[in-house]
Design a protein around this motif. Sequence first.
Motif, PDB file in Angstrom:
ATOM      1  N   CYS A 254       0.796  -1.239   0.000  1.00 56.52           N
ATOM      2  CA  CYS A 254       0.000   0.000   0.000  1.00 56.52           C
ATOM      3  C   CYS A 254       0.823   1.281   0.000  1.00 56.52           C
ATOM      4  CB  CYS A 254      -0.963  -0.006   1.189  1.00 56.52           C
ATOM      5  SG  CYS A 254      -0.159   0.270   2.782  1.00 56.52           S
ATOM      6  N   GLY A 255       2.133   1.189   0.213  1.00 56.18           N
ATOM      7  CA  GLY A 255       2.977   2.372   0.195  1.00 56.18           C
ATOM      8  C   GLY A 255       3.132   3.082   1.533  1.00 56.18           C
ATOM      9  N   ALA A 256       2.463   2.583   2.565  1.00 54.50           N
ATOM     10  CA  ALA A 256       2.585   3.171   3.902  1.00 54.50           C
ATOM     11  C   ALA A 256       3.949   2.803   4.494  1.00 54.50           C
ATOM     12  CB  ALA A 256       1.455   2.653   4.799  1.00 54.50           C
ATOM     13  N   PRO A 257       4.320   3.426   5.604  1.00 57.72           N
ATOM     14  CA  PRO A 257       5.568   3.025   6.254  1.00 57.72           C
ATOM     15  C   PRO A 257       5.509   1.546   6.668  1.00 57.72           C
ATOM     16  CG  PRO A 257       4.846   5.139   7.098  1.00 57.72           C
ATOM     17  CD  PRO A 257       3.721   4.607   6.253  1.00 57.72           C
ATOM     18  N   ALA A 258       6.538   0.791   6.310  1.00 58.58           N
ATOM     19  CA  ALA A 258       6.585  -0.647   6.615  1.00 58.58           C
ATOM     20  C   ALA A 258       7.320  -0.874   7.924  1.00 58.58           C
ATOM     21  CB  ALA A 258       7.280  -1.401   5.488  1.00 58.58           C
ATOM     22  N   THR A 259       6.821  -1.816   8.697  1.00 57.52           N
ATOM     23  CA  THR A 259       7.445  -2.180   9.973  1.00 57.52           C
ATOM     24  C   THR A 259       7.727  -3.680  10.068  1.00 57.52           C
ATOM     25  OG1 THR A 259       5.264  -2.407  10.980  1.00 57.52           O
ATOM     26  CG2 THR A 259       6.369  -0.275  11.232  1.00 57.52           C
ATOM     27  N   VAL A 260       7.231  -4.462   9.113  1.00 58.34           N
ATOM     28  CA  VAL A 260       7.324  -5.923   9.198  1.00 58.34           C
ATOM     29  C   VAL A 260       7.983  -6.481   7.940  1.00 58.34           C
ATOM     30  CG1 VAL A 260       5.989  -8.065   9.393  1.00 58.34           C
ATOM     31  CG2 VAL A 260       5.190  -5.999  10.566  1.00 58.34           C
ATOM     32  N   ALA A 261       8.941  -7.388   8.156  1.00 63.87           N
ATOM     33  CA  ALA A 261       9.503  -8.179   7.059  1.00 63.87           C
ATOM     34  C   ALA A 261       8.741  -9.505   7.086  1.00 63.87           C
ATOM     35  CB  ALA A 261      10.993  -8.388   7.231  1.00 63.87           C
ATOM     36  N   HIS A 262       7.767  -9.620   6.219  1.00 60.03           N
ATOM     37  CA  HIS A 262       6.858 -10.776   6.190  1.00 60.03           C
ATOM     38  C   HIS A 262       7.460 -11.903   5.360  1.00 60.03           C
ATOM     39  CE1 HIS A 262       3.136 -13.048   5.749  1.00 60.03           C
ATOM     40  NE2 HIS A 262       3.312 -13.016   4.444  1.00 60.03           N
ATOM     41  N   HIS A 263       7.433 -13.129   5.898  1.00 60.78           N
ATOM     42  CA  HIS A 263       7.879 -14.305   5.142  1.00 60.78           C
ATOM     43  C   HIS A 263       6.735 -14.762   4.238  1.00 60.78           C
ATOM     44  CE1 HIS A 263      11.003 -14.585   8.291  1.00 60.78           C
ATOM     45  NE2 HIS A 263      11.706 -15.121   7.308  1.00 60.78           N
TER      46      HIS A 263
ATOM     47  N   ASP B  11      14.328 -13.104  -1.218  1.00 66.49           N
ATOM     48  CA  ASP B  11      13.282 -13.491  -2.175  1.00 66.49           C
ATOM     49  C   ASP B  11      12.026 -13.972  -1.467  1.00 66.49           C
ATOM     50  OD1 ASP B  11      14.874 -12.878  -4.357  1.00 66.49           O
ATOM     51  OD2 ASP B  11      15.632 -14.932  -4.547  1.00 66.49           O
ATOM     52  N   ASN B  12      12.150 -14.378  -0.214  1.00 69.23           N
ATOM     53  CA  ASN B  12      11.007 -14.873   0.557  1.00 69.23           C
ATOM     54  C   ASN B  12      10.447 -13.806   1.485  1.00 69.23           C
ATOM     55  OD1 ASN B  12       9.132 -16.841   1.426  1.00 69.23           O
ATOM     56  ND2 ASN B  12      10.380 -17.264   3.235  1.00 69.23           N
ATOM     57  N   LEU B  13      10.939 -12.588   1.391  1.00 74.86           N
ATOM     58  CA  LEU B  13      10.475 -11.518   2.279  1.00 74.86           C
ATOM     59  C   LEU B  13       9.685 -10.462   1.525  1.00 74.86           C
ATOM     60  CD1 LEU B  13      13.684 -10.961   4.438  1.00 74.86           C
ATOM     61  CD2 LEU B  13      11.638 -12.280   5.028  1.00 74.86           C
ATOM     62  N   MET B  14       8.804  -9.815   2.264  1.00 72.62           N
ATOM     63  CA  MET B  14       8.005  -8.713   1.728  1.00 72.62           C
ATOM     64  C   MET B  14       7.909  -7.659   2.826  1.00 72.62           C
ATOM     65  SD  MET B  14       3.952  -8.684   0.648  1.00 72.62           S
ATOM     66  CE  MET B  14       4.157  -9.932  -0.583  1.00 72.62           C
ATOM     67  N   ALA B  15       8.227  -6.424   2.508  1.00 78.67           N
ATOM     68  CA  ALA B  15       8.099  -5.321   3.462  1.00 78.67           C
ATOM     69  C   ALA B  15       6.638  -4.889   3.491  1.00 78.67           C
ATOM     70  CB  ALA B  15       8.992  -4.154   3.057  1.00 78.67           C
ATOM     71  N   VAL B  16       6.042  -4.920   4.677  1.00 80.50           N
ATOM     72  CA  VAL B  16       4.629  -4.551   4.797  1.00 80.50           C
ATOM     73  C   VAL B  16       4.393  -3.718   6.056  1.00 80.50           C
ATOM     74  CG1 VAL B  16       3.696  -6.500   3.481  1.00 80.50           C
ATOM     75  CG2 VAL B  16       4.053  -6.760   5.924  1.00 80.50           C
ATOM     76  N   CYS B  17       3.329  -2.947   6.021  1.00 80.58           N
ATOM     77  CA  CYS B  17       2.883  -2.209   7.200  1.00 80.58           C
ATOM     78  C   CYS B  17       2.103  -3.165   8.105  1.00 80.58           C
ATOM     79  CB  CYS B  17       2.025  -1.014   6.790  1.00 80.58           C
ATOM     80  SG  CYS B  17       0.453  -1.457   6.012  1.00 80.58           S
ATOM     81  N   THR B  18       1.787  -2.733   9.304  1.00 77.36           N
ATOM     82  CA  THR B  18       1.074  -3.615  10.230  1.00 77.36           C
ATOM     83  C   THR B  18      -0.319  -3.976   9.721  1.00 77.36           C
ATOM     84  OG1 THR B  18       0.423  -1.690  11.540  1.00 77.36           O
ATOM     85  CG2 THR B  18       2.352  -2.925  12.287  1.00 77.36           C
ATOM     86  N   ASP B  19      -1.009  -3.032   9.062  1.00 76.08           N
ATOM     87  CA  ASP B  19      -2.344  -3.332   8.542  1.00 76.08           C
ATOM     88  C   ASP B  19      -2.294  -4.386   7.438  1.00 76.08           C
ATOM     89  OD1 ASP B  19      -3.541  -1.542  10.287  1.00 76.08           O
ATOM     90  OD2 ASP B  19      -3.669   0.072   8.801  1.00 76.08           O
ATOM     91  N   CYS B  20      -1.360  -4.236   6.518  1.00 77.92           N
ATOM     92  CA  CYS B  20      -1.243  -5.218   5.432  1.00 77.92           C
ATOM     93  C   CYS B  20      -0.771  -6.567   5.965  1.00 77.92           C
ATOM     94  CB  CYS B  20      -0.307  -4.713   4.335  1.00 77.92           C
ATOM     95  SG  CYS B  20      -1.051  -3.382   3.349  1.00 77.92           S
ATOM     96  N   HIS B  21       0.098  -6.551   6.976  1.00 75.97           N
ATOM     97  CA  HIS B  21       0.542  -7.809   7.572  1.00 75.97           C
ATOM     98  C   HIS B  21      -0.645  -8.536   8.211  1.00 75.97           C
ATOM     99  CE1 HIS B  21       3.019 -10.319  10.446  1.00 75.97           C
ATOM    100  NE2 HIS B  21       3.434 -10.669   9.250  1.00 75.97           N
ATOM    101  N   ALA B  22      -1.473  -7.796   8.909  1.00 80.48           N
ATOM    102  CA  ALA B  22      -2.663  -8.408   9.513  1.00 80.48           C
ATOM    103  C   ALA B  22      -3.575  -8.969   8.430  1.00 80.48           C
ATOM    104  CB  ALA B  22      -3.403  -7.373  10.360  1.00 80.48           C
ATOM    105  N   GLU B  23      -3.734  -8.248   7.334  1.00 78.47           N
ATOM    106  CA  GLU B  23      -4.578  -8.716   6.237  1.00 78.47           C
ATOM    107  C   GLU B  23      -4.004  -9.991   5.622  1.00 78.47           C
ATOM    108  OE1 GLU B  23      -7.574  -9.154   3.500  1.00 78.47           O
ATOM    109  OE2 GLU B  23      -7.524  -7.845   5.251  1.00 78.47           O
TER     110      GLU B  23
END
Length: 93
Positions: A33-42, A61-73
Amino acid sequence: MARPFAESFYHSRAWERCRLGFMRSKHWTCERCGAPATVAHHKVHLSPKNINNPNVTLSWDNLMAVCTDCHAELHRKNQTMKFDANGDPIPPR
């Protein structure tokens, strides 16, 4: 919150260095979403079977930078899935 089998991994120096380098490379910006990311999601979730495999745990390659809202989703989508005792997904019937 990390599952018990992954606690020591998430507190390891290797993970801390990997996460920091990865998040810097993504400019701390959520890839969804372009918001500030706080999580490196596997993308491939960690399980007791792959927790010691650096090609899964430490691969950018197995990581994705995501914000807390997107990580929860991302995890809400997985709540409809069932997992066995090893953390592996159980296919729907």
